[in-house]
Scaffold this active site. Structure first.
Site, mmCIF file in Angstrom:
data_model
loop_
_atom_site.group_PDB
_atom_site.id
_atom_site.type_symbol
_atom_site.label_atom_id
_atom_site.label_comp_id
_atom_site.label_asym_id
_atom_site.label_seq_id
_atom_site.Cartn_x
_atom_site.Cartn_y
_atom_site.Cartn_z
ATOM 1 N N LYS A 189 -3.861 9.446 -10.062
ATOM 2 C CA LYS A 189 -4.648 8.238 -9.755
ATOM 3 C C LYS A 189 -4.065 7.679 -8.450
ATOM 4 C CE LYS A 189 -4.926 4.119 -9.890
ATOM 5 N NZ LYS A 189 -5.127 3.415 -8.600
ATOM 6 N N GLY A 242 5.221 2.677 -6.738
ATOM 7 C CA GLY A 242 4.481 1.470 -6.353
ATOM 8 C C GLY A 242 5.396 0.267 -6.479
ATOM 9 N N SER A 243 4.799 -0.882 -6.692
ATOM 10 C CA SER A 243 5.599 -2.114 -6.710
ATOM 11 C C SER A 243 6.368 -2.250 -8.026
ATOM 12 C CB SER A 243 4.675 -3.317 -6.538
ATOM 13 O OG SER A 243 3.770 -3.374 -7.622
ATOM 14 N N ARG A 245 6.554 -4.868 -9.784
ATOM 15 C CA ARG A 245 5.740 -5.659 -10.713
ATOM 16 C C ARG A 245 4.855 -4.738 -11.557
ATOM 17 N NH1 ARG A 245 0.950 -7.294 -9.193
ATOM 18 N NH2 ARG A 245 -0.182 -8.605 -10.645
ATOM 19 N N GLY A 247 5.207 -1.539 -11.934
ATOM 20 C CA GLY A 247 6.094 -0.658 -12.714
ATOM 21 C C GLY A 247 6.421 -1.274 -14.065
ATOM 22 N N GLU A 265 9.396 4.542 -9.571
ATOM 23 C CA GLU A 265 9.961 4.514 -8.211
ATOM 24 C C GLU A 265 9.309 3.308 -7.554
ATOM 25 O OE1 GLU A 265 11.346 7.793 -7.526
ATOM 26 O OE2 GLU A 265 10.233 8.969 -8.989
ATOM 27 N N CYS A 300 8.858 1.948 1.723
ATOM 28 C CA CYS A 300 9.698 1.436 0.623
ATOM 29 C C CYS A 300 11.153 1.315 1.044
ATOM 30 C CB CYS A 300 9.551 2.327 -0.602
ATOM 31 S SG CYS A 300 9.925 4.056 -0.259
ATOM 32 N N GLU A 399 10.354 -8.387 -1.012
ATOM 33 C CA GLU A 399 9.800 -7.281 -0.232
ATOM 34 C C GLU A 399 8.524 -7.753 0.464
ATOM 35 O OE1 GLU A 399 7.961 -3.868 -2.272
ATOM 36 O OE2 GLU A 399 8.998 -2.575 -0.845
HETATM 37 P P1 NAD Z 1 1.087 -1.278 -6.350
HETATM 38 O O1 NAD Z 1 2.147 -1.391 -7.373
HETATM 39 O O2 NAD Z 1 0.219 -2.422 -6.085
HETATM 40 O O3 NAD Z 1 0.110 -0.053 -6.698
HETATM 41 C C1 NAD Z 1 0.615 1.252 -6.920
HETATM 42 C C2 NAD Z 1 -0.373 2.015 -7.779
HETATM 43 O O4 NAD Z 1 -0.447 1.390 -9.054
HETATM 44 C C3 NAD Z 1 -1.787 2.032 -7.223
HETATM 45 O O5 NAD Z 1 -2.368 3.291 -7.456
HETATM 46 C C4 NAD Z 1 -2.482 0.955 -8.036
HETATM 47 O O6 NAD Z 1 -3.881 1.128 -8.148
HETATM 48 C C5 NAD Z 1 -1.800 1.125 -9.381
HETATM 49 N N1 NAD Z 1 -1.870 -0.057 -10.252
HETATM 50 C C6 NAD Z 1 -1.923 -1.354 -9.900
HETATM 51 N N2 NAD Z 1 -1.990 -2.147 -10.994
HETATM 52 C C7 NAD Z 1 -1.968 -1.324 -12.064
HETATM 53 C C8 NAD Z 1 -2.020 -1.529 -13.480
HETATM 54 N N3 NAD Z 1 -2.108 -2.746 -14.018
HETATM 55 N N4 NAD Z 1 -1.969 -0.429 -14.284
HETATM 56 C C9 NAD Z 1 -1.866 0.816 -13.773
HETATM 57 N N5 NAD Z 1 -1.843 1.070 -12.446
HETATM 58 C C10 NAD Z 1 -1.882 0.015 -11.597
HETATM 59 O O7 NAD Z 1 1.844 -0.793 -5.019
HETATM 60 P P2 NAD Z 1 1.212 -0.490 -3.586
HETATM 61 O O8 NAD Z 1 0.872 -1.787 -2.936
HETATM 62 O O9 NAD Z 1 0.172 0.561 -3.695
HETATM 63 O O10 NAD Z 1 2.452 0.205 -2.858
HETATM 64 C C11 NAD Z 1 3.479 -0.506 -2.272
HETATM 65 C C12 NAD Z 1 4.702 -0.525 -3.152
HETATM 66 O O11 NAD Z 1 5.137 0.810 -3.423
HETATM 67 C C13 NAD Z 1 5.889 -1.199 -2.481
HETATM 68 O O12 NAD Z 1 6.533 -2.039 -3.397
HETATM 69 C C14 NAD Z 1 6.772 -0.017 -2.083
HETATM 70 O O13 NAD Z 1 8.124 -0.346 -1.910
HETATM 71 C C15 NAD Z 1 6.536 0.913 -3.207
HETATM 72 N N6 NAD Z 1 6.924 2.289 -2.854
HETATM 73 C C16 NAD Z 1 8.037 2.815 -3.438
HETATM 74 C C17 NAD Z 1 8.449 4.115 -3.109
HETATM 75 C C18 NAD Z 1 9.658 4.743 -3.764
HETATM 76 O O14 NAD Z 1 9.822 5.954 -3.677
HETATM 77 N N7 NAD Z 1 10.505 3.990 -4.436
HETATM 78 C C19 NAD Z 1 7.708 4.860 -2.180
HETATM 79 C C20 NAD Z 1 6.575 4.277 -1.612
HETATM 80 C C21 NAD Z 1 6.178 2.987 -1.961
#
Ligand code: NAD
Length: 495
Positions: A189, A242-243, A245, A247, A265, A300, A399
């Site tokens: 996804k 992703g974020s 939050r 996670g 992550e 990130c 962040e």
């Molecule tokens: P996000 O958490 O908003 O979204 C990430 C993914 O989760 C997207 O596909 C989104 O559609 C999905 N998502 C959102 N809400 C959800 C829910 N309630 N249930 C299931 N899935 C849901 O993050 P973003 O804005 O896409 O990415 C930026 C973040 O990712 C930053 O915090 C960045 O630091 C982090 N990041 C971390 C790494 C790492 O390896 N640690 C690498 C790249 C990015």
């Protein structure tokens, strides 16, 4: 080498696909709903993308489960899986320009970064992981003579990968490569902000001979497709980038459903420490600029907190401002561009809000500042450096995910380590010193998953990537990534 005109031509002609990929077929969402993929540098719609929800998740999980149970992939000899994934890597290489331009159009990253980082790294990850899979052995436990204890790794089953928009192809590949290599069926996804490159990748998996149902892509929003996947009782592993939050939500969804394994992550607020015994101030300053302004700061591991020893701060700041001036936001598809557009309007507004808060809390803007958006002309933010950063300021704690650097200072090593660790995240850190003992001492004391000494962002497929604290605990890349996608099976045989 392609010119700006070549990339413009490819941008206008590249095939775009917005349908979901389920069981080897491109299909519309069951609901027929779509959402627009918007080019953030022009604010124009590229294509309408299928907006998947729970009904599509059910279809994809069903296809993935059936493929898994049939053994068509999970039961294949590892050497044969390796060959299919190596074919996929070759196809990715043949279609590098297309994959590069799709992410660049979709989320605003400079094409030069796509070609130097995202695409080659993704291909290398696919190849390296594929190559590893027929070289891993099980174990025989040191039991007594009367028994034989076998320890082996089995594919976990159906893996859901939920990925962000900042490195769309690369973040997806870091999950797909080990999950497929280990013999699982995968449902990806991607972020709703950047689904185009992985939909192209889906087509390539078919060409590579990966059986139907083994790899599926569900574009859609987090609260619909993402949540339904995370709550699904027939998904065995959830691999998330992703974020922090979101996670946390995923861990809750796993608890509310089948206790699926969740790998997180997440975000970062990485520090860079520059000591007065740093051997090359120009190099350190150039790297400090790259560590926050490359990919518009949507990284990130961005070193968004820079602490410089006070004895060299004035000299360092001069070199830093010179280096920052090279990052002029511009057309992402021009190979000369070093900084592109932010992914969308909400992201630009978030970043603007943080810059304003830094000013309100007493920070001094040395370059950049709150952007003035011209409607229809893209979401651009200039490199912004704010001096006078203290760890109690909001823009230093949280962040931002944009090109905003907090510049602070320290007097001695103990203070540097304290400032670096004084944050909820623990993803990366960069330490600049010519003293080997200090390099070891400081990197040993910093609570982050990764530390770069006299550099930033280095790593390849041989090294794990991941964090500590609120940055999560999963590790992508290297043989450790395979641990996420396998179950340990023990067989105790009474002789
Ligand atoms: P996000 O958490 O908003 O979204 C990430 C993914 O989760 C997207 O596909 C989104 O559609 C999905 N998502 C959102 N809400 C959800 C829910 N309630 N249930 C299931 N899935 C849901 O993050 P973003 O804005 O896409 O990415 C930026 C973040 O990712 C930053 O915090 C960045 O630091 C982090 N990041 C971390 C790494 C790492 O390896 N640690 C690498 C790249 C990015």
């Amino acid at each position: 080498m392609k010119t700006s005109a070549d990339w413009k031509a490819l941008s206008e002609t590249v095939a775009l696909r917005g349908q979901a990929f389920i069981n080897g077929q491109f299909v519309d969402a069951v609901s027929g709903e779509t959402f627009p993929a918007v080019n953030p540098a022009t604010e124009r719609t590229l294509i309408d993308v299928a907006s998947c929800d729970a009904a599509d998740v059910d279809r994809a999980v069903d296809a993935a489960r059936r493929a898994h149970e049939s053994g068509v992939w999970s039961g294949m000899a590892p050497g044969d899986r390796k060959r299919a994934l190596l074919r996929l890597a070759d196809l990715m290489e043949q279609h590098s320009d297309e994959l590069a331009v799709l992410d660049s159009l979709d989320m605003g990253k400079p094409i030069t970064e796509m070609l130097s980082i995202d695409v080659p790294d993704s291909i290398d990850c696919m190849r390296w992981t594929a190559e590893s899979i027929d070289k891993l052995y099980g174990e025989i436990a040191p039991t007594g003579k009367e028994t034989l204890g076998l320890i082996s790794h089995e594919p976990a089953g159906v893996v859901a990968a939920i990925t962000p928009w900042n490195y769309p192809l690369m973040m997806a590949t870091w999950k797909i490569a080990p999950a497929l290599a280990a013999g699982n069926s995968v449902i990806l996804k991607p972020s709703e902000k950047s689904a185009l490159s992985v939909l192209r990748l889906a087509q390539l998996t078919k060409e590579a001979g990966i059986p139907d149902g083994v790899f599926n892509v569900l574009p859609g929003f987090g609260h619909t497709a993402g949540k339904a996947l995370a709550l699904h009782n027939d998904v065995n592993v959830l691999a998330f980038t992703g974020s922090s939050r979101v996670g946390g939500f995923l861990m809750e969804y796993a608890g509310q459903s089948n206790l699926k394994r969740v790998w997180i992550e997440a975000g970062g607020k990485s520090p860079m420490l520059v000591f007065e015994d740093c051997e090359d101030i120009e190099q350190a300053a150039g790297t400090a600029a790259a560590a926050i302004f490359s990919n518009q700061g949507e990284v990130c591991i961005a070193c968004s907190r820079l602490y410089v020893q006070s004895s060299i701060k004035a000299r360092f700041t001069e070199a830093l401002l010179k280096a920052a001036a090279a990052y002029v936001p511009g057309n992402p598809q021009d190979p000369a561009t070093r900084m592109g557009a932010l992914v969308d309007k909400p992201q630009m507004e978030t970043v603007s809000g943080y810059i304003q808060s830094a000013i309100d809390e007493g920070g001094e803007v040395l370059c950049g500042g709150v952007p003035e958006h011209v409607p229809g002309e893209g979401y651009f933010v200039a490199p912004t450096i704010v001096d006078g950063a203290r760890n109690d300021m909001r823009f230093v704690r949280e962040e931002i995910f944009g090109p905003v650097l907090a510049l602070g200072e320290f007097e001695d090593e103990a203070e540097a380590v304290r400032l670096a660790n004084d944050n909820r995240y623990g993803l990366g850190a960069s330490v600049w010193t010519g003293n080997l003992s200090r390099a070891h001492r400081v990197s040993g004391q910093i609570r982050s998953g990764m530390v770069w000494v006299n550099g930033w962002g280095g790593g390849d497929s041989t090294m794990p990537f991941g964090g500590m604290k609120a940055s999560g605990y999963g590790r992508d890349k290297s043989l450790h990534s395979l641990e996420k996608y396998t179950d340990i099976k023990t067989v105790w045989i009474s002789l």
